[in-house]
Design an enzyme around this catalytic site. Structure first.
Site, PDB file in Angstrom:
ATOM      1  N   CYS A 147       0.869  -1.184   0.000  1.00  0.00           N
ATOM      2  CA  CYS A 147       0.000   0.000   0.000  1.00  0.00           C
ATOM      3  C   CYS A 147       0.902   1.229   0.000  1.00  0.00           C
ATOM      4  O   CYS A 147       2.070   1.155  -0.386  1.00  0.00           O
ATOM      5  CB  CYS A 147      -0.972  -0.019   1.180  1.00  0.00           C
ATOM      6  SG  CYS A 147      -0.174  -0.011   2.811  1.00  0.00           S
ATOM      7  N   ASN A 180       2.284   1.459   4.383  1.00  0.00           N
ATOM      8  CA  ASN A 180       2.604   0.185   5.050  1.00  0.00           C
ATOM      9  C   ASN A 180       2.275   0.232   6.552  1.00  0.00           C
ATOM     10  O   ASN A 180       2.928  -0.417   7.371  1.00  0.00           O
ATOM     11  CB  ASN A 180       4.067  -0.220   4.828  1.00  0.00           C
ATOM     12  CG  ASN A 180       4.415  -1.661   5.198  1.00  0.00           C
ATOM     13  OD1 ASN A 180       5.542  -1.956   5.565  1.00  0.00           O
ATOM     14  ND2 ASN A 180       3.475  -2.562   5.127  1.00  0.00           N
ATOM     15  N   CYS A 188      -1.457   0.666   7.338  1.00  0.00           N
ATOM     16  CA  CYS A 188      -2.891   0.335   7.443  1.00  0.00           C
ATOM     17  C   CYS A 188      -3.255  -0.887   6.600  1.00  0.00           C
ATOM     18  O   CYS A 188      -3.452  -1.984   7.125  1.00  0.00           O
ATOM     19  CB  CYS A 188      -3.764   1.517   7.022  1.00  0.00           C
ATOM     20  SG  CYS A 188      -3.554   2.991   8.043  1.00  0.00           S
ATOM     21  N   ARG A 189      -3.334  -0.702   5.274  1.00  0.00           N
ATOM     22  CA  ARG A 189      -3.894  -1.771   4.441  1.00  0.00           C
ATOM     23  C   ARG A 189      -2.968  -2.971   4.273  1.00  0.00           C
ATOM     24  O   ARG A 189      -3.406  -4.117   4.458  1.00  0.00           O
ATOM     25  CB  ARG A 189      -4.273  -1.204   3.060  1.00  0.00           C
ATOM     26  CG  ARG A 189      -5.451  -0.257   3.124  1.00  0.00           C
ATOM     27  CD  ARG A 189      -5.590   0.530   1.849  1.00  0.00           C
ATOM     28  NE  ARG A 189      -4.478   1.470   1.695  1.00  0.00           N
ATOM     29  CZ  ARG A 189      -4.276   2.236   0.626  1.00  0.00           C
ATOM     30  NH1 ARG A 189      -5.110   2.149  -0.390  1.00  0.00           N
ATOM     31  NH2 ARG A 189      -3.261   3.078   0.582  1.00  0.00           N
ATOM     32  N   SER A 190      -1.704  -2.728   3.871  1.00  0.00           N
ATOM     33  CA  SER A 190      -0.858  -3.902   3.571  1.00  0.00           C
ATOM     34  C   SER A 190      -0.484  -4.709   4.817  1.00  0.00           C
ATOM     35  O   SER A 190      -0.449  -5.945   4.734  1.00  0.00           O
ATOM     36  CB  SER A 190       0.351  -3.524   2.723  1.00  0.00           C
ATOM     37  OG  SER A 190       1.195  -2.599   3.368  1.00  0.00           O
ATOM     38  N   ASP A 244      -8.257   3.572   1.018  1.00  0.00           N
ATOM     39  CA  ASP A 244      -7.334   4.046   2.045  1.00  0.00           C
ATOM     40  C   ASP A 244      -8.141   4.473   3.274  1.00  0.00           C
ATOM     41  O   ASP A 244      -8.939   5.412   3.201  1.00  0.00           O
ATOM     42  CB  ASP A 244      -6.555   5.235   1.471  1.00  0.00           C
ATOM     43  CG  ASP A 244      -5.527   5.778   2.440  1.00  0.00           C
ATOM     44  OD1 ASP A 244      -5.502   5.334   3.602  1.00  0.00           O
ATOM     45  OD2 ASP A 244      -4.749   6.649   2.022  1.00  0.00           O
TER      46      ASP A 244
HETATM   47  P1  4NP Z   1      -1.842   2.769   4.068  1.00  0.00           P
HETATM   48  O1  4NP Z   1      -2.544   4.078   4.661  1.00  0.00           O
HETATM   49  O2  4NP Z   1      -1.280   3.142   2.715  1.00  0.00           O
HETATM   50  O3  4NP Z   1      -2.960   1.785   3.976  1.00  0.00           O
HETATM   51  O4  4NP Z   1      -0.766   2.380   5.065  1.00  0.00           O
HETATM   52  C1  4NP Z   1      -1.914   5.315   4.750  1.00  0.00           C
HETATM   53  C2  4NP Z   1      -1.035   5.559   5.782  1.00  0.00           C
HETATM   54  C3  4NP Z   1      -0.454   6.811   5.911  1.00  0.00           C
HETATM   55  C4  4NP Z   1      -0.735   7.798   4.986  1.00  0.00           C
HETATM   56  C5  4NP Z   1      -1.613   7.550   3.948  1.00  0.00           C
HETATM   57  C6  4NP Z   1      -2.199   6.291   3.824  1.00  0.00           C
HETATM   58  N1  4NP Z   1      -0.143   9.091   5.132  1.00  0.00           N
HETATM   59  O5  4NP Z   1      -0.473   9.971   4.327  1.00  0.00           O
HETATM   60  O6  4NP Z   1       0.679   9.286   6.028  1.00  0.00           O
END
Ligand code: 4NP
Length: 153
Positions: free
Chosen positions: A5, A8, A10-12, A122
């Site tokens: 993602c 790294n 939340c989703r992955s 997201d």
């Molecule tokens: P992820 O979610 O890609 O599922 O880990 C996010 C985590 C942090 C951010 C965006 C999406 N950020 O903008 O910091």
């Protein structure tokens, strides 16, 4: 198997935890290396988002030991399958993928056509419901992915 993602956190990591749990319960003899990473460097070294950890824990999945890292050139040589959570991340992976790379790049939700969505949304700026949706989508795609792996000779 490498789940990818943006951050790294939340989703992955959720996909990694869900898929690990499924393999442990349904196919413990299957030899598969499972990891996750992000295309961005914002959260390198951080544990998964506390909201992801809480939501996963309610389903018996412990994400607390995971730490964020950023995708590296060696990942494209090492992993057979790299599964992106959304199209932005898939495009980013494609642009970084060396020409002769070993890995196949795909959207994770290709393995859950019944969900009717192509991307894991997201959840970072969402409420708790967004994190539940991530878990539901990861669970569906993990089942599809395992079914596919079990067809391999
Ligand atoms: P992820 O979610 O890609 O599922 O880990 C996010 C985590 C942090 C951010 C965006 C999406 N950020 O903008 O910091």
């Amino acid at each position: 198997m490498l789940f990818v993602c943006l951050g790294n956190i939340c989703r992955s990591p959720t996909a990694e935890g869900v898929f690990r749990q499924l393999i442990a319960s349904e196919a413990p003899r299957l030899e598969v290396e499972i990891d996750s990473t992000g295309t961005a460097d914002y959260h390198i070294g951080d544990p998964p988002d506390p909201r992801s950890q809480r939501a996963a824990k309610r389903r018996g999945i412990d994400l607390s030991g995971l730490r964020a890292r950023q995708v590296a050139a060696r990942d494209f040589a090492h992993f057979d399958l790299i599964l992106a959570m959304d199209r932005d991340n898939l495009r980013e992976l494609e642009s970084r993928c060396p020409k002769q790379a070993h890995a196949r790049l795909q959207l994770f939700l290709d393995y859950a056509p019944e969900c009717g969505v192509a991307e894991v949304p997201d959840p970072y700026y969402c409420d708790a419901k967004g994190f539940e949706e991530v878990l539901d989508l990861c669970a569906a795609a993990s089942r599809g992915l395992l079914a596919d792996l079990e067809k391999l000779p």
